[in-house]
Write a protein that holds these residues in place. Structure first.
Motif, PDB file in Angstrom:
ATOM      1  N   CYS A 211       0.728  -1.079   0.077  1.00 36.28           N
ATOM      2  CA  CYS A 211       0.082  -0.024  -0.091  1.00 36.28           C
ATOM      3  C   CYS A 211       0.799   1.296  -0.012  1.00 36.28           C
ATOM      4  N   GLY A 212       0.336   2.346  -0.592  1.00 33.17           N
ATOM      5  CA  GLY A 212       1.010   3.673  -0.534  1.00 33.17           C
ATOM      6  C   GLY A 212       1.638   3.799  -1.904  1.00 33.17           C
ATOM      7  N   GLU A 213       1.912   5.047  -2.092  1.00 30.76           N
ATOM      8  CA  GLU A 213       2.426   5.368  -3.766  1.00 30.76           C
ATOM      9  C   GLU A 213       1.546   4.609  -4.775  1.00 30.76           C
ATOM     10  N   GLY A 214       0.441   4.945  -4.689  1.00 27.63           N
ATOM     11  CA  GLY A 214      -0.624   4.501  -5.586  1.00 27.63           C
ATOM     12  C   GLY A 214      -1.208   3.201  -5.435  1.00 27.63           C
ATOM     13  N   TYR A 215      -0.638   2.371  -4.377  1.00 30.80           N
ATOM     14  CA  TYR A 215      -0.998   1.041  -4.161  1.00 30.80           C
ATOM     15  C   TYR A 215      -2.008   0.909  -2.898  1.00 30.80           C
ATOM     16  N   LYS A 216      -3.079  -0.066  -3.057  1.00 29.74           N
ATOM     17  CA  LYS A 216      -3.816   0.099  -2.073  1.00 29.74           C
ATOM     18  C   LYS A 216      -3.883  -1.678  -1.580  1.00 29.74           C
ATOM     19  N   ILE A 217      -4.390  -1.987  -0.497  1.00 28.14           N
ATOM     20  CA  ILE A 217      -4.497  -3.135  -0.264  1.00 28.14           C
ATOM     21  C   ILE A 217      -5.922  -3.713   0.092  1.00 28.14           C
ATOM     22  N   LEU A 218      -6.672  -4.709  -0.319  1.00 29.24           N
ATOM     23  CA  LEU A 218      -7.808  -5.056  -0.214  1.00 29.24           C
ATOM     24  C   LEU A 218      -7.463  -6.344   0.213  1.00 29.24           C
ATOM     25  N   LYS A 219      -7.749  -6.719   1.305  1.00 28.75           N
ATOM     26  CA  LYS A 219      -7.386  -8.224   1.753  1.00 28.75           C
ATOM     27  C   LYS A 219      -8.573  -9.014   2.464  1.00 28.75           C
ATOM     28  N   GLU A 220      -9.006 -10.142   1.986  1.00 32.62           N
ATOM     29  CA  GLU A 220     -10.056 -10.869   2.411  1.00 32.62           C
ATOM     30  C   GLU A 220      -9.658 -11.727   3.632  1.00 32.62           C
ATOM     31  N   ILE A 221      -9.974 -11.608   4.787  1.00 28.87           N
ATOM     32  CA  ILE A 221      -9.353 -12.506   6.111  1.00 28.87           C
ATOM     33  C   ILE A 221     -10.249 -13.064   6.670  1.00 28.87           C
ATOM     34  N   GLN A 222     -10.497 -14.165   6.698  1.00 30.04           N
ATOM     35  CA  GLN A 222     -11.624 -15.012   7.288  1.00 30.04           C
ATOM     36  C   GLN A 222     -12.924 -14.508   6.828  1.00 30.04           C
ATOM     37  N   GLY A 255     -16.291  -3.369  -0.975  1.00 24.77           N
ATOM     38  CA  GLY A 255     -16.661  -4.240   0.235  1.00 24.77           C
ATOM     39  C   GLY A 255     -15.765  -4.325   1.594  1.00 24.77           C
ATOM     40  N   ALA A 256     -14.705  -3.363   1.681  1.00 22.32           N
ATOM     41  CA  ALA A 256     -14.127  -3.319   2.752  1.00 22.32           C
ATOM     42  C   ALA A 256     -14.742  -2.892   4.107  1.00 22.32           C
ATOM     43  N   GLU A 257     -14.804  -3.902   4.905  1.00 22.61           N
ATOM     44  CA  GLU A 257     -15.682  -3.835   6.144  1.00 22.61           C
ATOM     45  C   GLU A 257     -14.739  -2.871   7.109  1.00 22.61           C
ATOM     46  N   VAL A 258     -13.524  -2.932   7.068  1.00 26.56           N
ATOM     47  CA  VAL A 258     -12.428  -2.295   7.926  1.00 26.56           C
ATOM     48  C   VAL A 258     -11.383  -1.539   7.094  1.00 26.56           C
ATOM     49  N   VAL A 259     -11.120  -0.030   7.143  1.00 25.35           N
ATOM     50  CA  VAL A 259     -10.092   0.425   6.559  1.00 25.35           C
ATOM     51  C   VAL A 259      -9.300   1.336   7.524  1.00 25.35           C
ATOM     52  N   ILE A 260      -7.827   0.800   7.308  1.00 22.31           N
ATOM     53  CA  ILE A 260      -6.730   1.460   8.254  1.00 22.31           C
ATOM     54  C   ILE A 260      -5.751   2.163   7.755  1.00 22.31           C
ATOM     55  N   PRO A 261      -5.378   3.381   7.691  1.00 23.35           N
ATOM     56  CA  PRO A 261      -4.307   4.046   6.804  1.00 23.35           C
ATOM     57  C   PRO A 261      -3.290   4.004   7.847  1.00 23.35           C
TER      58      PRO A 261
END
Length: 405
Positions: A211-222, A255-261
């Motif tokens: 993530c950062g510099e134009g990248y974003k993480i969208l990760k499915e966990i459980q 669909g992100a339920e949680v977003v943390i910068p």
């Protein structure tokens, strides 16, 4: 035979024929009437039911109505299911400077420690990898480049550093159970475009999320989608604020339920945030962020309860190749436990694991180690003193924070 006798004879026969015809028709009419009477009576008895027949038919109709009502009620019945609860554990750590600057001497550097370990990638995270391997996701700040380039990017000022490590150092992350990194910081461009591209390629090839510099993480966990963002936060600008709004909204829409910068910001060696950090962190939360993480000052900074959400302004150094013996070796791992119900966030609980950037006090051996004894007590005490809105609740056990009106 005379005419009169003949007439009498014929008249007698005529009378007999008339009588016979009357009898025939009388009998025929009687038969017809009998048929009609018998048919009518049969029809009557066929269509007129006995009281028992009527009762059976009535019961049958009641049964059919009851059955129809039951079927309708079944359709309208609300099926009550037990809520599905789950806990998702995320770990955050500070600056990973997995390399060195050519201004530094080789002896005592991170590359020297790697060679002296027998080129063991697992050497660096040996005392904390068990923490990271047991969580669901680990995110850190990668403050270096993985490149073979020798072309340094020009920098302003009298004192500056250009950090790099060989591409193989990405294995320090993988063997340490690091899942994702933010690359938004003041060293990711130390070797220009070639340096950052080499770094990104090395991370992608080893399945490290960016993530950062134009990248974003969208990760499915459980089964729950988490979003992570990276920013450098040097100014509280309209441009950055607009980007924060758009990025959080994009992840939520996906669909992100949680977003943390995760922000890279602050003043080096300052233990408290300044207004730019506070404004950006609170702005992010006001626009949908569920917590905010920070780094860059090289020391730990205060934590804040803002509207029931946590801000950790600086995690400090962690695995830091930028100094062979930093005067303040204190750091910590922040763990966030997301309590979910039916894949919706109910609340967060937090846990601080005090740590030191080195397993020894006399120098930096680049082995982050969980703190014990006085070091552990000191780190927790310092964080609580710096963080009045947490009401002394910062500890190495999971704690909840409440919204402050």
């Amino acid at each position: 035979m005379n005419k009169r006798s003949s007439r009498n004879k014929h008249h007698k026969k005529y009378q007999e024929d008339v009588k016979e015809n009357k009898t025939y028709w009388k009998n025929a009419i009687s038969i017809i009437i009998s048929i009609l009477i018998i048919g009518g009576v049969g029809f009557y008895f066929k269509n007129i039911k006995s009281p028992m027949d009527k009762k059976v038919e009535a019961n049958s109709k009641i049964s059919d109505v009851t059955k129809d009502i039951a079927e309708e009620e079944k359709k309208d019945e609300v099926i009550i299911k037990e809520p599905v609860k789950k806990t998702i554990l995320i770990s955050f750590a500070g600056d990973f400077t997995l390399g060195t600057d050519t201004k530094f001497g080789y002896d005592g550097s991170l590359p020297a420690a790697f060679i002296n370990s027998g080129r063991k990638y697992s050497y660096f995270m040996q005392n904390v990898s068990s923490v990271f391997s047991k969580d669901d996701y680990t995110l850190v700040n990668l403050e270096t480049t993985f490149t073979d380039s020798n072309v340094k990017a020009p920098k302003d000022g009298d004192i500056f550093y250009n950090f790099k490590g060989p591409k193989e150092y990405v294995n320090i992350l993988t063997t340490g159970s690091i899942d994702g990194v933010t690359i938004s910081n003041n060293h990711i461009y130390d070797y220009g475009k070639q340096g950052i591209q080499d770094t990104i390629n090395a991370l992608k090839e080893n399945n490290i999320d960016i993530c950062g510099e134009g990248y974003k993480i969208l990760k499915e966990i459980q089964g729950v989608k988490f979003g992570f963002l990276g920013y450098t936060g040097w100014e509280y600008s309209n441009e950055l604020k607009t980007k924060i709004i758009n990025d959080i909204s994009e992840l939520k829409n996906q669909g992100a339920e949680v977003v943390i910068p995760y922000f890279h910001w602050g003043i080096e060696r300052s233990y408290e945030p300044y207004d730019v950090q506070q404004n950006l962190a609170r702005f992010a939360i006001d626009n949908g962020a569920d917590a905010v993480i920070g780094s860059h000052p090289h020391v730990i900074q205060s934590m804040e309860n803002y509207k029931g959400k946590l801000i950790a302004y600086s995690m400090g150094n962690f695995c830091f190749g930028g100094n062979s013996n930093p005067p303040d070796k204190r750091t910590f791992i922040l763990q966030v436990k997301a309590n979910m119900q039916d894949d919706k966030l109910v609340n967060f609980e937090y846990k601080v694991l005090p740590a030191m950037v080195s397993s020894r006090s006399d120098k930096n051996d680049y082995i982050p180690t969980l703190a014990t004894g006085e070091n552990k007590t000191n780190i927790l005490k310092t964080l609580n003193e710096l963080s009045p809105t947490l009401n002394g609740n910062i500890k190495d056990e999971f704690f909840d924070i409440k919204k402050v009106n």
